[in-house]
Design a protein around this motif. Structure first.
Motif, PDB file in Angstrom:
ATOM      1  N   THR A 137      38.913  26.060  62.229  1.00 30.96           N
ATOM      2  CA  THR A 137      38.615  24.743  61.660  1.00 30.96           C
ATOM      3  C   THR A 137      38.283  24.879  60.174  1.00 30.96           C
ATOM      4  N   ILE A 138      37.496  25.902  59.825  1.00 30.63           N
ATOM      5  CA  ILE A 138      37.160  26.146  58.414  1.00 30.63           C
ATOM      6  C   ILE A 138      38.435  26.453  57.625  1.00 30.63           C
ATOM      7  N   CYS A 139      39.313  27.278  58.203  1.00 29.81           N
ATOM      8  CA  CYS A 139      40.569  27.639  57.513  1.00 29.81           C
ATOM      9  C   CYS A 139      41.437  26.405  57.270  1.00 29.81           C
ATOM     10  N   LYS A 178      40.500  23.270  57.064  1.00 28.66           N
ATOM     11  CA  LYS A 178      39.863  22.412  56.048  1.00 28.66           C
ATOM     12  C   LYS A 178      40.103  22.978  54.651  1.00 28.66           C
ATOM     13  N   SER A 179      39.940  24.300  54.503  1.00 28.59           N
ATOM     14  CA  SER A 179      40.147  24.932  53.200  1.00 28.59           C
ATOM     15  C   SER A 179      41.582  24.780  52.748  1.00 28.59           C
ATOM     16  N   ASP A 180      42.514  24.852  53.693  1.00 27.69           N
ATOM     17  CA  ASP A 180      43.934  24.801  53.362  1.00 27.69           C
ATOM     18  C   ASP A 180      44.364  23.414  52.922  1.00 27.69           C
ATOM     19  N   THR A 181      43.655  22.380  53.356  1.00 28.98           N
ATOM     20  CA  THR A 181      44.063  21.013  53.030  1.00 28.98           C
ATOM     21  C   THR A 181      43.318  20.464  51.824  1.00 28.98           C
ATOM     22  N   GLN A 182      42.396  21.257  51.256  1.00 30.23           N
ATOM     23  CA  GLN A 182      41.642  20.771  50.093  1.00 30.23           C
ATOM     24  C   GLN A 182      42.383  21.092  48.805  1.00 30.23           C
TER      25      GLN A 182
END
Ligand SMILES: Nc1ncnc2c1ncn2[C@@H]1O[C@H](COP(=O)(O)OP(=O)(O)OP(=O)(O)O)[C@@H](O)[C@H]1O
Length: 70
Positions: A62-64, A66-70
């Motif tokens: 989930t963290i990955c 989120k980071s990828d879509t920012q």
């Protein structure tokens, strides 16, 4: 003799999926190739050995995402 941890028969697969093949195993579970019964979609399902492993991996992914879509 096949190691038990590599045997998909001992792991639960959601009923809406049909087991196609064993793919591989890691430290925390196994991965199997499955087909979704209603759509025919081919997916990889990872079955963790312990629910704590699954919870931790889902959290990390989930963290990955989120980071990828920012
Ligand atoms: N989405 C996927 N599609 C196809 N094969 C996959 C997929 N995910 C994993 N695999 C295969 O299943 C194997 C086991 O994956 P798994 O994630 O359980 O272990 P890993 O990648 O070796 O990492 P770890 O041991 O840290 O869990 C992988 O080595 C890979 O060959």
């Amino acid at each position: 003799m096949e190691e038990e941890s590599s045997n998909p028969d001992v792991y639960p697969i959601p009923s809406e999926y049909e087991l196609v093949d064993f793919v591989g195993s890691g430290d925390f579970g196994i991965v199997v190739k499955c087909k979704k019964r209603d759509t025919g979609e081919t997916v990889a399902i990872k079955v963790s050995r312990l629910v704590q492993y699954a919870t931790r991996e889902v959290g990390l992914l989930t963290i990955c995402v989120k980071s990828d879509t920012q």
